[in-house]
Scaffold this motif. Structure first.
Motif, PDB file in Angstrom:
ATOM      1  N   TYR A 182     -10.330   6.265  -5.309  1.00  0.00           N
ATOM      2  CA  TYR A 182     -10.514   6.127  -3.863  1.00  0.00           C
ATOM      3  C   TYR A 182     -11.958   5.767  -3.520  1.00  0.00           C
ATOM      4  CZ  TYR A 182      -5.913   8.285  -3.022  1.00  0.00           C
ATOM      5  OH  TYR A 182      -4.571   8.572  -2.984  1.00  0.00           O
ATOM      6  N   ASN A 183     -12.900   6.123  -4.389  1.00  0.00           N
ATOM      7  CA  ASN A 183     -14.301   5.807  -4.113  1.00  0.00           C
ATOM      8  C   ASN A 183     -14.506   4.294  -4.025  1.00  0.00           C
ATOM      9  OD1 ASN A 183     -15.184   8.553  -4.207  1.00  0.00           O
ATOM     10  ND2 ASN A 183     -15.012   8.467  -6.438  1.00  0.00           N
ATOM     11  N   LYS A 184     -13.988   3.566  -5.008  1.00  0.00           N
ATOM     12  CA  LYS A 184     -14.106   2.108  -5.005  1.00  0.00           C
ATOM     13  C   LYS A 184     -13.317   1.505  -3.846  1.00  0.00           C
ATOM     14  CE  LYS A 184     -13.395  -1.984  -7.905  1.00  0.00           C
ATOM     15  NZ  LYS A 184     -12.923  -2.494  -9.227  1.00  0.00           N
ATOM     16  N   LEU A 185     -12.133   2.059  -3.585  1.00  0.00           N
ATOM     17  CA  LEU A 185     -11.299   1.564  -2.489  1.00  0.00           C
ATOM     18  C   LEU A 185     -12.019   1.711  -1.149  1.00  0.00           C
ATOM     19  CD1 LEU A 185      -8.422   0.452  -1.815  1.00  0.00           C
ATOM     20  CD2 LEU A 185      -7.737   2.834  -1.447  1.00  0.00           C
ATOM     21  N   ALA A 186     -12.613   2.866  -0.925  1.00  0.00           N
ATOM     22  CA  ALA A 186     -13.333   3.100   0.335  1.00  0.00           C
ATOM     23  C   ALA A 186     -14.486   2.120   0.500  1.00  0.00           C
ATOM     24  CB  ALA A 186     -13.843   4.536   0.388  1.00  0.00           C
ATOM     25  N   ASN A 187     -15.175   1.837  -0.580  1.00  0.00           N
ATOM     26  CA  ASN A 187     -16.327   0.935  -0.512  1.00  0.00           C
ATOM     27  C   ASN A 187     -15.944  -0.497  -0.145  1.00  0.00           C
ATOM     28  OD1 ASN A 187     -18.257   2.887  -1.135  1.00  0.00           O
ATOM     29  ND2 ASN A 187     -18.008   2.602  -3.341  1.00  0.00           N
ATOM     30  N   SER A 188     -14.686  -0.877  -0.388  1.00  0.00           N
ATOM     31  CA  SER A 188     -14.250  -2.238  -0.075  1.00  0.00           C
ATOM     32  C   SER A 188     -13.372  -2.311   1.171  1.00  0.00           C
ATOM     33  CB  SER A 188     -13.480  -2.823  -1.276  1.00  0.00           C
ATOM     34  OG  SER A 188     -12.370  -2.021  -1.602  1.00  0.00           O
ATOM     35  N   THR A 189     -13.262  -1.197   1.890  1.00  0.00           N
ATOM     36  CA  THR A 189     -12.402  -1.125   3.071  1.00  0.00           C
ATOM     37  C   THR A 189     -13.095  -1.719   4.306  1.00  0.00           C
ATOM     38  OG1 THR A 189     -11.145   0.789   2.280  1.00  0.00           O
ATOM     39  CG2 THR A 189     -11.280   0.498   4.659  1.00  0.00           C
ATOM     40  N   ASP A 190     -12.342  -2.548   5.042  1.00  0.00           N
ATOM     41  CA  ASP A 190     -12.871  -3.142   6.277  1.00  0.00           C
ATOM     42  C   ASP A 190     -12.529  -2.318   7.516  1.00  0.00           C
ATOM     43  OD1 ASP A 190     -13.992  -5.800   5.309  1.00  0.00           O
ATOM     44  OD2 ASP A 190     -11.961  -5.886   4.495  1.00  0.00           O
ATOM     45  N   ALA A 191     -11.463  -1.528   7.434  1.00  0.00           N
ATOM     46  CA  ALA A 191     -11.098  -0.640   8.537  1.00  0.00           C
ATOM     47  C   ALA A 191     -10.252   0.497   7.973  1.00  0.00           C
ATOM     48  CB  ALA A 191     -10.321  -1.380   9.620  1.00  0.00           C
ATOM     49  N   VAL A 192     -10.535   1.707   8.430  1.00  0.00           N
ATOM     50  CA  VAL A 192      -9.745   2.872   8.041  1.00  0.00           C
ATOM     51  C   VAL A 192      -9.320   3.597   9.309  1.00  0.00           C
ATOM     52  CG1 VAL A 192     -11.816   4.317   7.769  1.00  0.00           C
ATOM     53  CG2 VAL A 192      -9.681   4.999   6.658  1.00  0.00           C
ATOM     54  N   CYS A 193      -8.075   4.073   9.318  1.00  0.00           N
ATOM     55  CA  CYS A 193      -7.543   4.809  10.462  1.00  0.00           C
ATOM     56  C   CYS A 193      -7.164   6.211  10.011  1.00  0.00           C
ATOM     57  CB  CYS A 193      -6.326   4.085  11.036  1.00  0.00           C
ATOM     58  SG  CYS A 193      -5.635   4.862  12.516  1.00  0.00           S
ATOM     59  N   PHE A 194      -7.659   7.210  10.727  1.00  0.00           N
ATOM     60  CA  PHE A 194      -7.351   8.603  10.413  1.00  0.00           C
ATOM     61  C   PHE A 194      -7.199   9.372  11.715  1.00  0.00           C
ATOM     62  CE2 PHE A 194     -11.846   8.428  11.115  1.00  0.00           C
ATOM     63  CZ  PHE A 194     -12.235   9.677  11.582  1.00  0.00           C
ATOM     64  N   GLY A 195      -6.604  10.547  11.637  1.00  0.00           N
ATOM     65  CA  GLY A 195      -6.378  11.337  12.839  1.00  0.00           C
ATOM     66  C   GLY A 195      -6.786  12.781  12.671  1.00  0.00           C
ATOM     67  N   SER A 196      -6.381  13.606  13.623  1.00  0.00           N
ATOM     68  CA  SER A 196      -6.707  15.030  13.571  1.00  0.00           C
ATOM     69  C   SER A 196      -5.633  15.829  12.843  1.00  0.00           C
ATOM     70  CB  SER A 196      -6.883  15.584  14.989  1.00  0.00           C
ATOM     71  OG  SER A 196      -5.688  15.415  15.748  1.00  0.00           O
ATOM     72  N   LEU A 197      -4.383  15.397  12.918  1.00  0.00           N
ATOM     73  CA  LEU A 197      -3.272  16.202  12.401  1.00  0.00           C
ATOM     74  C   LEU A 197      -3.396  16.462  10.907  1.00  0.00           C
ATOM     75  CD1 LEU A 197      -0.598  17.657  12.744  1.00  0.00           C
ATOM     76  CD2 LEU A 197       0.566  15.433  12.635  1.00  0.00           C
ATOM     77  N   ALA A 198      -3.667  15.422  10.119  1.00  0.00           N
ATOM     78  CA  ALA A 198      -3.734  15.579   8.663  1.00  0.00           C
ATOM     79  C   ALA A 198      -4.963  16.361   8.220  1.00  0.00           C
ATOM     80  CB  ALA A 198      -3.695  14.221   7.971  1.00  0.00           C
ATOM     81  N   GLN A 199      -5.847  16.674   9.165  1.00  0.00           N
ATOM     82  CA  GLN A 199      -7.018  17.491   8.831  1.00  0.00           C
ATOM     83  C   GLN A 199      -6.777  18.983   9.077  1.00  0.00           C
ATOM     84  OE1 GLN A 199     -11.045  15.817   9.729  1.00  0.00           O
ATOM     85  NE2 GLN A 199      -9.900  14.379  11.011  1.00  0.00           N
ATOM     86  N   ARG A 200      -5.517  19.356   9.326  1.00  0.00           N
ATOM     87  CA  ARG A 200      -5.239  20.763   9.623  1.00  0.00           C
ATOM     88  C   ARG A 200      -5.399  21.652   8.385  1.00  0.00           C
ATOM     89  NH1 ARG A 200       1.415  20.902  10.353  1.00  0.00           N
ATOM     90  NH2 ARG A 200       1.917  20.412   8.175  1.00  0.00           N
ATOM     91  N   GLY A 201      -5.243  21.065   7.175  1.00  0.00           N
ATOM     92  CA  GLY A 201      -5.375  21.826   5.934  1.00  0.00           C
ATOM     93  C   GLY A 201      -6.633  21.436   5.185  1.00  0.00           C
TER      94      GLY A 201
END
Length: 288
Positions: free
Chosen positions: A109-128
């Motif tokens: 995921y480190n390499k993937l994140a470095n080449s990402t042009d846009a990432v979408c995340f929310g609040s729900l999956a951060q509950r744990g």
């Protein structure tokens, strides 16, 4: 041929269980689906269980040709009980703990994140703790020149002021609806109207853009330089599940394509209106 922008949806992946059927859902996955249909190189990252519902998710994603990295964990695949009110607006009862609460940070995921042009995340999956740590690690490794979209997506009691503030500090684009902006404004002591409070968040957190959707009352795209408002088209609504996620995907597609704010907004409104006329969050685009 130019390389397609890479966009990632990371977070919850689940089955929305209606009284008479079930649909695959989860905002980050819905976002990734629509981004792929709009021509971007997109991927959904989440976790599923070693169960029949997990197998069905893999089959569904393969059927709609959606790229994914699905971790298998020793928890049930996520489910949400959904009921629709008389206007077709969904109400959710979200089960926990489930597989998507345990998304682990894989080395690749480190390499993937470095080449990402846009990432979408929310609040729900951060509950744990596990998924929250992974999501934050991934987003923080994405370049600040890329788009880091916080689709706030408040559900039940699965958020706090601290979580929202931390997420706003990580993102540079905020997607929020008219109910959510009222909750956030009260939490943070904002005194203006909805649009003014969005502009305050834009300024306070140094955002590139805020998208405010207001159901049938229209939507706004707000940047430091301009504000775009478009009325919501009148359509025959089948259900509104996934409409906001399609709005986000079209908005990001327009932004990455360097379209004007108004053109970007028009794309987002048109697509989300279409999704409202279809059943489920991942309709066939051949119907457009």
């Amino acid at each position: 041929m130019a390389k397609k922008p890479l966009v990632i949806g990371i977070g919850e992946l689940l089955w929305d269980v209606f009284p008479d059927h079930k649909q695959m859902g989860g905002a980050p996955c819905n976002f990734a689906y629509h981004a792929s249909k709009l021509g971007l190189d997109s991927m959904a990252i989440s976790a599923i269980g070693n169960d029949e519902l997990g197998v069905e998710i893999i089959n569904k994603m393969d059927a709609v040709d959606l790229k994914y990295d699905m971790q298998r964990v020793d928890k049930d695949t996520g489910t949400v009980k959904v009921t629709l009110d008389e206007k077709g607006v969904p109400q959710y009862e979200i089960c926990q703990p489930v597989a998507w609460d345990f998304i682990h940070m894989k080395p690749e995921y480190n390499k993937l994140a470095n080449s990402t042009d846009a990432v979408c995340f929310g609040s729900l999956a951060q509950r744990g703790d596990v998924s929250r740590t992974t999501i934050r690690s991934f987003v923080n490794q994405v370049s600040n020149d890329a788009l880091k979209v916080f689709d706030i997506n408040l559900r039940q009691h699965f958020y706090s002021k601290e979580l929202l503030e931390d997420s706003l500090m990580m993102c540079n684009v905020l997607k929020i609806n008219d109910e959510e902006i009222k909750v956030v404004s009260e939490m943070m002591g904002l005194q203006g109207d909805d649009v003014e409070n969005c502009q305050t968040l834009l300024k306070n957190y140094h955002l590139k853009m805020v998208a405010l959707t207001c159901g049938t009352e229209g939507s706004y795209l707000i940047t430091p330089a301009e504000v775009s408002f478009i009325e919501t088209p009148m359509v025959e609504v089948a259900d509104t599940v996934g409409a906001g996620d399609s709005f986000t995907a079209a908005m990001i597609t327009g932004f990455l394509s360097k379209k004007s704010l108004k053109e970007t907004h028009e794309m987002a409104v048109k697509l989300s209106a279409f999704v409202c006329t279809q059943h489920g969050a991942m309709p066939e685009y051949s119907n457009i």
